[in-house]
Write a protein that holds these residues in place. Structure first.
Motif, PDB file in Angstrom:
ATOM      1  N   PHE A   1       9.928  37.642  -5.847  1.00 12.20           N
ATOM      2  CA  PHE A   1      10.804  36.599  -5.317  1.00 12.20           C
ATOM      3  C   PHE A   1      11.593  35.917  -6.441  1.00 12.20           C
ATOM      4  O   PHE A   1      12.808  35.720  -6.344  1.00 12.20           O
ATOM      5  CB  PHE A   1       9.953  35.569  -4.570  1.00 12.20           C
ATOM      6  CG  PHE A   1      10.736  34.612  -3.721  1.00 12.20           C
ATOM      7  CD1 PHE A   1      10.883  34.828  -2.358  1.00 12.20           C
ATOM      8  CD2 PHE A   1      11.322  33.474  -4.268  1.00 12.20           C
ATOM      9  CE1 PHE A   1      11.600  33.937  -1.556  1.00 12.20           C
ATOM     10  CE2 PHE A   1      12.036  32.584  -3.480  1.00 12.20           C
ATOM     11  CZ  PHE A   1      12.178  32.812  -2.121  1.00 12.20           C
ATOM     12  N   GLU A   2      10.913  35.556  -7.501  1.00 12.97           N
ATOM     13  CA  GLU A   2      11.555  34.865  -8.618  1.00 12.97           C
ATOM     14  C   GLU A   2      12.654  35.715  -9.229  1.00 12.97           C
ATOM     15  O   GLU A   2      13.753  35.219  -9.528  1.00 12.97           O
ATOM     16  CB  GLU A   2      10.510  34.506  -9.681  1.00 12.97           C
ATOM     17  CG  GLU A   2      11.077  33.792 -10.893  1.00 12.97           C
ATOM     18  CD  GLU A   2       9.981  33.204 -11.769  1.00 12.97           C
ATOM     19  OE1 GLU A   2       9.104  32.521 -11.222  1.00 12.97           O
ATOM     20  OE2 GLU A   2      10.003  33.436 -12.990  1.00 12.97           O
ATOM     21  N   GLN A   3      12.402  36.998  -9.398  1.00 11.24           N
ATOM     22  CA  GLN A   3      13.399  37.888  -9.980  1.00 11.24           C
ATOM     23  C   GLN A   3      14.596  38.075  -9.048  1.00 11.24           C
ATOM     24  O   GLN A   3      15.740  38.178  -9.502  1.00 11.24           O
ATOM     25  CB  GLN A   3      12.748  39.235 -10.313  1.00 11.24           C
ATOM     26  CG  GLN A   3      11.735  39.131 -11.453  1.00 11.24           C
ATOM     27  CD  GLN A   3      10.824  40.339 -11.540  1.00 11.24           C
ATOM     28  OE1 GLN A   3      10.589  41.049 -10.551  1.00 11.24           O
ATOM     29  NE2 GLN A   3      10.292  40.590 -12.732  1.00 11.24           N
ATOM     30  N   ILE A   4      14.333  38.104  -7.744  1.00 11.78           N
ATOM     31  CA  ILE A   4      15.427  38.206  -6.778  1.00 11.78           C
ATOM     32  C   ILE A   4      16.339  36.985  -6.879  1.00 11.78           C
ATOM     33  O   ILE A   4      17.571  37.102  -6.875  1.00 11.78           O
ATOM     34  CB  ILE A   4      14.869  38.356  -5.345  1.00 11.78           C
ATOM     35  CG1 ILE A   4      14.235  39.741  -5.175  1.00 11.78           C
ATOM     36  CG2 ILE A   4      15.972  38.156  -4.314  1.00 11.78           C
ATOM     37  CD1 ILE A   4      13.518  39.936  -3.843  1.00 11.78           C
ATOM     38  N   VAL A   5      15.744  35.795  -6.993  1.00 10.04           N
ATOM     39  CA  VAL A   5      16.532  34.570  -7.141  1.00 10.04           C
ATOM     40  C   VAL A   5      17.411  34.644  -8.388  1.00 10.04           C
ATOM     41  O   VAL A   5      18.614  34.344  -8.342  1.00 10.04           O
ATOM     42  CB  VAL A   5      15.610  33.328  -7.214  1.00 10.04           C
ATOM     43  CG1 VAL A   5      16.425  32.085  -7.556  1.00 10.04           C
ATOM     44  CG2 VAL A   5      14.882  33.121  -5.894  1.00 10.04           C
TER      45      VAL A   5
END
Length: 358
Positions: free
Chosen positions: A33-37
């Motif tokens: 999730f963090e990398q997608i953001v």
């Protein structure tokens, strides 16, 4: 940071640009999730990145991403997506705790209850949830309520909350909760203490953090701007404040934008005797700062006229009294302001600043 993610997982830049979240989801659990953001914020305008993240928050089936989605939708005020998550997972054994906590967070942000009521609910939930990140979220809800109630708080509890944060596994929620904690801590230091060096250091941590949300970057620039302006670094301070305006506009926090343009930026320009740029309309500036403007330009009769009207309407107004004492070179009046037990450290520092200039 986004380049490192692309290289590590051999992602296709053109597909990210073309397909955005659809392509990133097709990569499976390889990216979190963090990398997608980070990737969406790097490749798209903030509003478009948020729109794509809103879709992802509704559709993801990953448990870790759903938990992160509760924080993301809360942070960016995505009410429709938040309500969807509440309805979808209210009976889920693992996720219903998230529903309870983030419903309370929403009540808190929208001022749908008194501070004592919100804090009592948070304390009750604290004993009912098992997830450590949710316990920390509840701690931060309490800190927020203390903050908006002008009660000294954040600096006292920073170390204990930081220790709890360090015990969490690295993920998006941990990163964002840290930026929120730093935001509360730096604001508390600035308002409640004289440790502006530590406050500025924490502001800069959020400014350079690519995952710090715009609202916290805006606040960081806001505080850093005031610190610079009050430390005789007026030009740099005003630059910080204009950056704060940019970030507040990204989050549609138009109330904060208006306060900066009518009070914060004029104050810093007046303090350092700088000219107003064309972006500021003098007629829209608060009357107190108009008076301040006249004082530093030695238009004393104009300043006196404005301040008399302000004090006739509200004789207790701090800024009006501060500028009146400065205009009249009245040290006794400044001392009377300083002796008010309700004064916070920031207000006392303002009194000291103007006392030195008399």
């Amino acid at each position: 940071m986004h380049n490192e993610i692309i290289e590590r997982y051999q992602l296709d830049r053109k597909k990210i640009e073309r397909d955005g979240i659809e392509y990133l989801v097709s990569c499976g659990d390889m990216i979190d999730f963090e990398q997608i953001v980070i990737l969406l914020e790097a490749f798209f305008e903030s509003s478009e990145a948020r729109k794509q993240m809103a879709t992802y928050c509704r559709t993801t089936k990953s448990r870790a991403s759903i938990k992160a989605a509760f924080e993301y939708t809360s942070l960016y005020n995505l009410d429709a997506e938040q309500d969807y998550l509440f309805e979808m997972y209210q009976l889920d054994e693992e996720l219903k705790e998230h529903v309870f906590v983030y419903k309370l967070a929403k009540e808190s942000k929208k001022l749908q209850g008194s501070a004592p009521m919100i804090m009592e609910k948070a304390r009750i939930l604290y004993g009912q949830v098992d997830d450590d990140s949710l316990k920390l979220k509840l701690d931060l809800i309490i800190q927020y309520e203390l903050l908006i109630s002008n009660q000294a708080s954040g600096a006292k509890f920073y170390e204990s909350m930081l220790l709890k944060l360090r015990q969490l596994k690295p993920n998006y929620v941990k990163t964002v909760l840290l930026t929120r904690l730093i935001h509360y801590y730096s604001r508390s230091l600035f308002i409640e203490s004289n440790d502006w060096e530590e406050a500025e250091k924490n502001c800069l941590a959020n400014i350079v953090n690519p995952l710090a949300p715009p609202v916290f970057k805006g606040s960081a620039h806001h505080i850093a701007g005031y610190i610079d302006a009050l430390s005789h670094k007026g030009e740099r301070g005003v630059k910080h404040l204009w950056r704060a305006v940019d970030f507040y506009q990204m989050t549609e926090n138009f109330d904060a934008v208006n306060k900066l343009k009518t009070k914060g930026i004029p104050f810093c320009l007046n303090l350092n005797q700088q000219d107003y740029p064309k972006e500021l309309c003098f007629e829209n500036v608060t009357h107190a700062e108009q008076a301040h403007y006249y004082i530093v330009r030695d238009e004393r009769s104009k300043a006196e006229h404005v301040l008399k009207e302000l004090l006739a309407n509200d004789e207790t107004c701090f800024r009006s009294n501060l500028y009146w004492a400065y205009l009249k070179r009245d040290a006794a009046h400044l001392l009377q302001l300083a002796c008010d037990y309700k004064r916070n450290a920031f207000e006392l520092n303002l009194i000291k600043t103007f006392a030195k200039r008399m």
